[in-house]
Design a protein around this motif. Structure first.
Motif, short mmCIF file in Angstrom:
data_model
loop_
_atom_site.label_atom_id
_atom_site.label_comp_id
_atom_site.label_asym_id
_atom_site.label_seq_id
_atom_site.Cartn_x
_atom_site.Cartn_y
_atom_site.Cartn_z
N SER A 1 0.97 -1.04 0.09
CA SER A 1 -0.04 -0.06 -0.02
C SER A 1 0.68 1.12 0.04
CB SER A 1 -1.12 0.22 1.11
OG SER A 1 -0.45 -0.17 2.33
N GLN A 2 2.11 1.23 0.63
CA GLN A 2 2.79 2.38 0.76
C GLN A 2 3.48 2.74 -0.57
OE1 GLN A 2 5.32 0.93 3.76
NE2 GLN A 2 4.45 2.42 5.35
N LEU A 3 4.03 1.49 -1.11
CA LEU A 3 4.47 1.47 -2.71
C LEU A 3 3.33 2.22 -3.68
CD1 LEU A 3 6.92 1.19 -4.62
CD2 LEU A 3 6.23 -1.11 -4.62
N PHE A 4 2.07 1.96 -3.51
CA PHE A 4 1.15 2.18 -4.67
C PHE A 4 1.11 3.76 -4.42
CE2 PHE A 4 -3.05 3.30 -5.54
CZ PHE A 4 -3.15 2.90 -7.02
N GLU A 5 0.96 4.32 -3.06
CA GLU A 5 0.84 5.61 -2.69
C GLU A 5 1.89 6.47 -3.33
OE1 GLU A 5 0.31 6.10 1.45
OE2 GLU A 5 -1.67 5.29 1.38
N LEU A 6 3.35 5.85 -3.28
CA LEU A 6 4.42 6.54 -3.93
C LEU A 6 4.27 6.64 -5.46
CD1 LEU A 6 6.89 5.06 -1.30
CD2 LEU A 6 6.35 7.44 -1.44
N VAL A 7 3.66 5.62 -5.93
CA VAL A 7 3.92 5.49 -7.58
C VAL A 7 2.86 5.88 -8.12
CG1 VAL A 7 5.92 3.74 -7.35
CG2 VAL A 7 3.31 3.04 -7.62
N ASP A 8 1.58 5.89 -7.47
CA ASP A 8 0.25 6.19 -8.32
C ASP A 8 0.24 7.72 -8.56
OD1 ASP A 8 -2.36 5.64 -9.24
OD2 ASP A 8 -3.10 6.41 -7.31
N GLY A 9 0.37 7.91 -10.02
CA GLY A 9 0.31 9.25 -10.39
C GLY A 9 1.32 10.09 -10.59
N HIS A 10 2.63 9.19 -10.24
CA HIS A 10 3.91 9.81 -10.03
C HIS A 10 4.85 9.03 -11.06
CE1 HIS A 10 7.66 11.64 -8.65
NE2 HIS A 10 7.08 12.23 -7.85
N PRO A 11 5.78 9.95 -11.79
CA PRO A 11 6.65 9.25 -12.82
C PRO A 11 7.42 8.25 -11.96
CG PRO A 11 6.74 11.49 -13.16
CD PRO A 11 5.94 11.38 -11.98
N ALA A 12 7.48 6.91 -12.45
CA ALA A 12 8.23 5.82 -11.70
C ALA A 12 8.87 5.04 -12.63
CB ALA A 12 7.44 5.25 -10.76
N ARG A 13 10.08 4.42 -12.26
CA ARG A 13 10.82 3.30 -12.87
C ARG A 13 10.93 2.29 -11.97
NH1 ARG A 13 9.28 6.47 -15.95
NH2 ARG A 13 10.69 8.01 -17.29
N LEU A 14 10.84 0.94 -12.39
CA LEU A 14 10.88 -0.41 -11.59
C LEU A 14 12.14 -1.14 -12.06
CD1 LEU A 14 10.13 -2.44 -9.46
CD2 LEU A 14 8.65 -3.18 -11.34
N LEU A 15 13.00 -1.31 -11.18
CA LEU A 15 14.08 -2.27 -11.28
C LEU A 15 14.15 -3.55 -10.44
CD1 LEU A 15 15.28 0.61 -11.99
CD2 LEU A 15 17.54 -0.13 -11.32
N VAL A 16 14.02 -4.58 -11.20
CA VAL A 16 13.86 -5.97 -10.55
C VAL A 16 15.22 -6.83 -11.00
CG1 VAL A 16 11.52 -5.95 -10.23
CG2 VAL A 16 12.29 -6.74 -12.40
N THR A 17 15.42 -7.77 -10.32
CA THR A 17 16.47 -8.72 -10.90
C THR A 17 15.85 -10.45 -10.87
OG1 THR A 17 18.74 -9.46 -10.46
CG2 THR A 17 17.13 -9.28 -8.60
N ALA A 18 16.61 -11.10 -11.80
CA ALA A 18 15.89 -12.46 -11.91
C ALA A 18 16.62 -13.43 -10.88
CB ALA A 18 16.36 -12.95 -13.40
N ILE A 19 15.64 -14.10 -10.29
CA ILE A 19 16.09 -15.25 -9.23
C ILE A 19 16.98 -16.08 -9.95
CG2 ILE A 19 15.45 -17.07 -7.78
CD1 ILE A 19 13.07 -15.52 -7.04
N GLY A 20 18.39 -16.37 -9.41
CA GLY A 20 19.39 -17.23 -10.14
C GLY A 20 18.98 -18.68 -10.27
N GLY A 21 18.84 -19.22 -11.51
CA GLY A 21 18.37 -20.52 -11.51
C GLY A 21 17.00 -20.76 -11.76
N GLN A 22 16.16 -19.97 -11.51
CA GLN A 22 14.73 -20.02 -11.55
C GLN A 22 14.43 -19.01 -12.75
OE1 GLN A 22 12.00 -19.06 -8.40
NE2 GLN A 22 13.16 -20.75 -7.24
N GLY A 23 14.54 -17.88 -12.57
CA GLY A 23 14.29 -16.69 -13.60
C GLY A 23 13.04 -15.87 -13.41
N HIS A 24 12.35 -16.04 -12.25
CA HIS A 24 11.13 -15.30 -11.74
C HIS A 24 11.72 -13.63 -11.56
CE1 HIS A 24 9.20 -18.97 -11.12
NE2 HIS A 24 7.89 -18.18 -11.51
N ILE A 25 11.05 -12.96 -12.21
CA ILE A 25 11.25 -11.44 -11.97
C ILE A 25 9.93 -10.62 -11.17
CG2 ILE A 25 12.71 -11.11 -13.96
CD1 ILE A 25 10.56 -9.74 -15.65
N ILE A 26 8.98 -11.23 -11.46
CA ILE A 26 7.83 -10.74 -10.77
C ILE A 26 6.95 -12.07 -9.87
CG2 ILE A 26 5.44 -9.52 -10.69
CD1 ILE A 26 7.70 -7.59 -11.09
N GLY A 27 6.78 -11.88 -8.63
CA GLY A 27 5.91 -13.00 -8.22
C GLY A 27 6.74 -13.76 -6.99
N ARG A 28 7.78 -13.69 -7.03
CA ARG A 28 8.86 -14.38 -5.92
C ARG A 28 9.44 -13.25 -5.03
NH1 ARG A 28 6.02 -17.23 -8.38
NH2 ARG A 28 6.34 -19.43 -8.78
#
Length: 375
Positions: free
Chosen positions: A276-303
């Protein structure tokens, strides 16, 4: 035609700690509920079971009462038999273990269970050698190789079994974070045993590659590139993991290893934020998301980054997501695609077929992306 007898166990508390930035759900479910986090395990299980609806007349489920399976099966119209009982409104590890024992005594061909690494540990402590099980990913920490890559992949794999398809069985490792190492600032998954799981194609995830090892020079180069290209007034969301933690350290910024942090104009403006805090910070405000891949698995979202929810992703925009990964980490995937499992299938399908990966100073790679329905 004889019925396929399948067990179902839902850990209704799985995943609660993710949106609340609690790094897991073990022992903190009550706190997460008090923060207003909505349970998600049943919804994740529903996605898996939807794949089995065309075969509803061929399956007999056995499950435990209420939120551990009976409620969802009743809603979806599956024939089922309820075993055991629950002592209170909140389930516990003993309930999972008792369910595993009861399902095995009843002779089910496969036990489907929804949860995270803690749930997998509970299953492994009660399961008998050779009993096939299959995990539906619904937790925060999913390092174990006993889970399908998404709920729908779990459902598809179960469907193949019911239809009599040839599905190979293999051993999958049960792993969970080593809490002793974590207290020393290291992320390493400890081995807790193995389970017999069905494996087919790309439906099952690989064991997460743990540890704090990183390619220091690459992180220095990436930090130089990012330092040269900060956009004024734009909020940069740093996902969890040692890669992004190391990147921030090279920028002289103090971020959390397992949390989600927000940076603006070269300074950390929020650490270890909830969904909820994150949504308040990015909702309606310019934002960029940096994520990394889980090694050996490959998930970038949801883990391990459930704070980055579907509404957060929509607020930021899919075209403003960048994956940060060294070539070495990408090499552990052995050609398999990166994966997203946001919990919103419509959003998952909206992701592009390939994503841009920052791999060095002004060096971007285009890498294939999937979202779990891999044939």
């Amino acid at each position: 035609m004889s019925l396929f007898h399948m067990g179902l166990i839902i850990n209704p508390l799985a995943g609660l700690g993710g949106p609340a930035a609690l790094k897991g759900s073990d022992g903190v479910a009550a706190e997460a509920l008090a923060r207003g986090v909505e349970p998600r395990a049943a919804a994740r299980t529903r996605l898996a079971l939807e794949c089995l609806l065309p075969l509803v007349g061929r399956i007999q489920f056995l499950t435990f009462p209420g939120p551990m399976g009976a409620d969802l099966l009743t809603e979806m119209g599956f024939a089922h038999k309820v075993l055991g009982y629950l002592d209170g409104p909140l389930t516990c590890a003993d309930d999972t273990r008792h369910a595993v024992e009861a399902l095995q005594d009843a002779g089910v061909a496969l036990i489907l269970f929804a949860g995270g690494d803690g749930t997998a540990r509970d299953v492994s402590s009660a399961v008998r050698e050779g009993q096939p099980v299959l995990g539906i990913p619904a937790g925060v920490k999913i390092h174990s190789g006993v889970y399908a890559i998404s709920p729908r992949a779990a459902g598809e794999l179960a469907r193949r079994l019911v239809e009599g398809g040839l599905v190979r069985l293999a051993s999958g490792e049960v792993r969970d974070l080593d809490e002793t190492a974590l207290r020393d600032g290291k992320v390493a998954a400890r081995w807790y045993g193995e389970l017999t799981v069905p494996v087919e194609g790309h439906f099952m995830q690989h064991v997460k590659q743990g540890g704090m090892e990183s390619e220091e020079l690459v992180l220095v180069e990436l930090a130089d590139w990012l330092n040269d290209s900060w956009e004024e007034g734009v909020r940069y969301v740093f996902g969890p993991g040692s890669t992004l933690h190391g990147l921030a350290a090279n920028l002289g910024l103090e971020t959390t290893l397992l949390g989600v942090d927000v940076i603006e104009n070269g300074a950390v403006i929020a650490r270890d934020v909830t969904e909820s805090q994150l949504f308040e910070l990015v909702d309606g405000h310019p934002a960029r998301l940096l994520v990394t891949a889980i090694g050996g698995q490959g998930h970038i979202i949801g883990r391990g980054n459930q704070q980055i929810s579907p509404r957060v992703l929509r607020a930021i925009g899919l075209d403003h997501i960048r994956v940060v990964a060294t070539k070495r980490k990408l090499g552990t995937l052995e050609g398999r695609p990166l994966l997203v499992d946001s919990g919103d299938p419509v959003l998952d399908e909206a992701f592009p077929d390939a994503v841009r990966v920052w791999a060095g100073y002004k060096e971007e790679l285009l890498y294939p992306l999937g979202w779990g329905d891999l044939a």
